[in-house]
Motif scaffolding. Sequence first.
Motif, PDB file in Angstrom:
ATOM      1  N   ASP A  47       0.850  -1.195   0.000  1.00  0.00           N
ATOM      2  CA  ASP A  47       0.000   0.000   0.000  1.00  0.00           C
ATOM      3  C   ASP A  47       0.879   1.237   0.000  1.00  0.00           C
ATOM      4  N   SER A  48       0.752   2.029  -1.012  1.00  0.00           N
ATOM      5  CA  SER A  48       1.557   3.246  -1.131  1.00  0.00           C
ATOM      6  C   SER A  48       0.877   4.457  -0.528  1.00  0.00           C
ATOM      7  N   GLY A  49      -0.304   4.286   0.031  1.00  0.00           N
ATOM      8  CA  GLY A  49      -1.025   5.398   0.642  1.00  0.00           C
ATOM      9  C   GLY A  49      -2.039   6.035  -0.274  1.00  0.00           C
ATOM     10  N   GLY A  50      -1.975   5.719  -1.544  1.00  0.00           N
ATOM     11  CA  GLY A  50      -2.931   6.270  -2.495  1.00  0.00           C
ATOM     12  C   GLY A  50      -4.079   5.319  -2.745  1.00  0.00           C
ATOM     13  N   THR A  51      -4.768   5.549  -3.836  1.00  0.00           N
ATOM     14  CA  THR A  51      -5.908   4.676  -4.175  1.00  0.00           C
ATOM     15  C   THR A  51      -5.445   3.349  -4.757  1.00  0.00           C
ATOM     16  N   ASP A  52      -4.311   3.368  -5.419  1.00  0.00           N
ATOM     17  CA  ASP A  52      -3.794   2.148  -6.047  1.00  0.00           C
ATOM     18  C   ASP A  52      -2.782   1.473  -5.129  1.00  0.00           C
ATOM     19  N   SER A  53      -2.786   0.146  -5.120  1.00  0.00           N
ATOM     20  CA  SER A  53      -1.818  -0.644  -4.367  1.00  0.00           C
ATOM     21  C   SER A  53      -1.080  -1.558  -5.330  1.00  0.00           C
TER      22      SER A  53
END
Length: 706
Positions: free
Chosen positions: A574-580
């Motif tokens: 999880d990078s913290g955005g909407t996409d993982s």
Amino acid sequence: MIQNEYVESVSASLVREYLSRKSLKATLQSMDKELPRNDYSISNRSQLAKEIHINNLMKKNKEQEEPLRSMIEIITKYFLEKHSSKNSTVPTQSSSGASLSGGNANKTSALYDQSELAFSGLPPEDVSGRKAAKATVIHMPAQRPGSRFDNEDDNKPRQSFHQNSSRTEAPAQATSRPSSSRRRGMSGPITSNLDDKSRKNKKKTSANISGNASLTFDNDITSEYSTHIVDDYLTDKKSNKTDTKSSTDSFQDLLIAANSRSSKLKEKKKNEKDSKKDENQDLRKSRELDGDSMPERPQSRRRKSSTKMREKSTTLGDVELGDLDDLDDGITEKVGPKTMPSGLQSKINFSSKPITLNEAMELKNLIFGTSQSAFNDEWYKQGFGFSNAARLEYGIVQHKGGPCGILASVQACMLQQLLFGERKHASSASLQPLPTERSQCLAGGLADIFWRAGSRKSATVCLSSGRTVFTCGGRYKADNLTETLNLNTFSTYEDLSNFLKANIGAFEGQNSPGVILSLYSVIFSRTVDKIIVDMDEPTNKLMGAHGYCTQEMVNLYLTGEAVSNVFNDIMELDSGGTDSMLLKGLSRRSDIGLVSLFEHYKSCEVGRYYKTPKYPIWVVCSESHFSVLFCLKKELISDWRVERRFDLYYYDGLARQDEEIRLTVDTTQVNPELPSEDDLIPPLELCIRTKWPGAVVNWNGSEPIL
């Protein structure tokens, strides 16, 4: 000029095809011992026909009422027919001449079938007045168009094949067959002093036939490789139509004489058989009267069946002609770099096709990231050759750095076959295999790798055809290997294994591109599209910096999937955005394990699927190099009591290892590991402790590898 080695290999493949079609298994085995197969040997009958450009002749032969069985016979028939109108006489066996089988004047050494004599167009001649031919010289082609060796120099003299048709009234220069070849049933070219002399001369002279007449085949066989071969064949056939009819009548006397001798011989054998039968009956009756019956031999049923088979065959003179089988039958199990071991199937089912330009470009894009790149010399000259050092005969030798990831992976799979194969019990003696045994284990290891990459449903083996099979474009860099590939696809593991055992020489040669062929094979078995999906990033490539193997490449060999990581299953980042981002690891427990020095440095995590494999064999990743650790006790991965104290063997193909390295691992003691002395601890010990934390490692007198 074509290399002599290539010409010899193709010629040997033709001879092996002849021996296979004639079911001369013992002779074929003897030939394989005296003339081993090499990388240029052709193992497929259709491929062999394409290589020497006789597809049209094969097709015409198949349309005949009584087609010939082997390619050599088809080629011989073509030239006999072609030259019949150009020569006034032909070599024949004198009716009064001595035979090759023992000098009996009532036998002939060779007779032609009537269907083969009818097309030859030979001129009529009195059979009794003919003199025996002494020799016939056939010169093989000096060049084959389209060969990969066209630009290479070849100053060696061309070979000639000599065949003695008679030994009656032989001149001084003619030589007789050696005594070992006089046994009934032997065939093939005979080497003599005359052959040795002829090889030294570049210009060959034809043998004298019937006085001043001569029959010369110089360079005529080169037309066999011309694109206009069919036109020449039809033209000669039309021009000889009238001569053929008269020639057929001219041989009636010879055929009648042969049939007469055959009938007398049959009658003589029948009388001998009847007399023996009467003697046996009298003996049986006498024993019955004495109360002792004569038991039937166990082989009587087999003899009866063989007798029936002989009745179905046709006999012409001293030659027995059996029923012809299908000309499309393969000879893969007979023709190849290695002899097929006994017990394997007589037929191997697979489909074969040449590689295309698009496939070659996709292949190089996946490996290098561009189709303009190629392998370096460290890869091109690296095969799976074995060590000759004592107690290290099982080890694959690496010449230079680069392909160590593939070599270690194949070494591990080969050891799985050698130590824990079917009906095998691992011991220290298992580490000293015979050359044939280790070659078969190498073939079995490669079969496991390819079959696993094909999801255990299919597999592809890539072999070089020796010639370019597509036109190279501007966006593709030719390398003299990729563009020569044939893709052989198998749908059963048994066919795959048998094929590899028969063609293991293509991978095993010390300087052969065996490593590259194995990489191509595992990629096509998995397919390019699936490999791209396996990796974390679709733009990743299999080749790392400086020609080193990436983790994806090693994982592809060991697990059949080119995943980018060594942990279990899939990890979501999880990078913290909407996409993982999904990081892909192993999906199941591996047959072969892996331990990594990077785990000691906390750079990665090796999952249990790798640390506890199905077999006690581990690929060791230390820095940028790969090597192998293995144990002889399979219980090591299933019984915790065995893990208390055990031995691990270590092999590194690049280290010029000349002695066995056996490590004793003791997990019952606590190792006093000091962080300040990490640099003095051998990296191999650090890798072992990622699997057995705190274990004490004893090198048993070997110098620790730092």
